[in-house]
Design a protein around this motif. Sequence first.
Motif, short mmCIF file in Angstrom:
data_model
loop_
_atom_site.label_atom_id
_atom_site.label_comp_id
_atom_site.label_asym_id
_atom_site.label_seq_id
_atom_site.Cartn_x
_atom_site.Cartn_y
_atom_site.Cartn_z
N VAL A 16 -6.72 -9.54 2.46
CA VAL A 16 -6.09 -8.22 2.50
C VAL A 16 -7.13 -7.20 2.03
O VAL A 16 -7.69 -7.33 0.95
CB VAL A 16 -4.86 -8.17 1.57
CG1 VAL A 16 -4.27 -6.78 1.54
CG2 VAL A 16 -3.83 -9.18 2.00
N GLU A 18 -7.54 -3.29 1.15
CA GLU A 18 -6.74 -2.12 0.84
C GLU A 18 -7.67 -1.02 0.36
O GLU A 18 -8.43 -1.22 -0.58
CB GLU A 18 -5.73 -2.49 -0.24
CG GLU A 18 -4.71 -1.44 -0.54
CD GLU A 18 -3.67 -1.94 -1.53
OE1 GLU A 18 -2.76 -2.65 -1.10
OE2 GLU A 18 -3.81 -1.61 -2.72
N THR A 20 -8.00 2.60 -1.35
CA THR A 20 -7.23 3.55 -2.15
C THR A 20 -8.15 4.64 -2.68
O THR A 20 -9.35 4.42 -2.88
CB THR A 20 -6.53 2.86 -3.35
OG1 THR A 20 -7.52 2.19 -4.13
CG2 THR A 20 -5.50 1.87 -2.88
N PRO A 68 -1.84 2.92 -0.55
CA PRO A 68 -3.17 2.71 0.05
C PRO A 68 -3.42 3.66 1.21
O PRO A 68 -2.51 4.18 1.79
CB PRO A 68 -3.14 1.28 0.55
CG PRO A 68 -1.71 0.84 0.51
CD PRO A 68 -0.96 1.81 -0.34
#
Length: 68
Positions: A16, A18, A20, A68
């Motif tokens: 995963v 992500e 941010t 995110p």
Amino acid sequence: MDDPARVKELIGTAAVLELTKVEDGPFASREAVLSQHGGVLPLNTKMVKAKPRGAQEGEQWYLVGRPP
């Protein structure tokens, strides 16, 4: 790696990624993040600990956006 079962386990897991927005940091500790913001995290933010890179010593904490 020496453990073939562990290698198979890692290959079989989903990754995963992500992205941010970094809102503030780096800080030396979780407590430093909280003290900078009056003991309360701003709305829609969370604290994350950075993984050490190269010759980096000590911890680094960041305040990042929650979505995110």
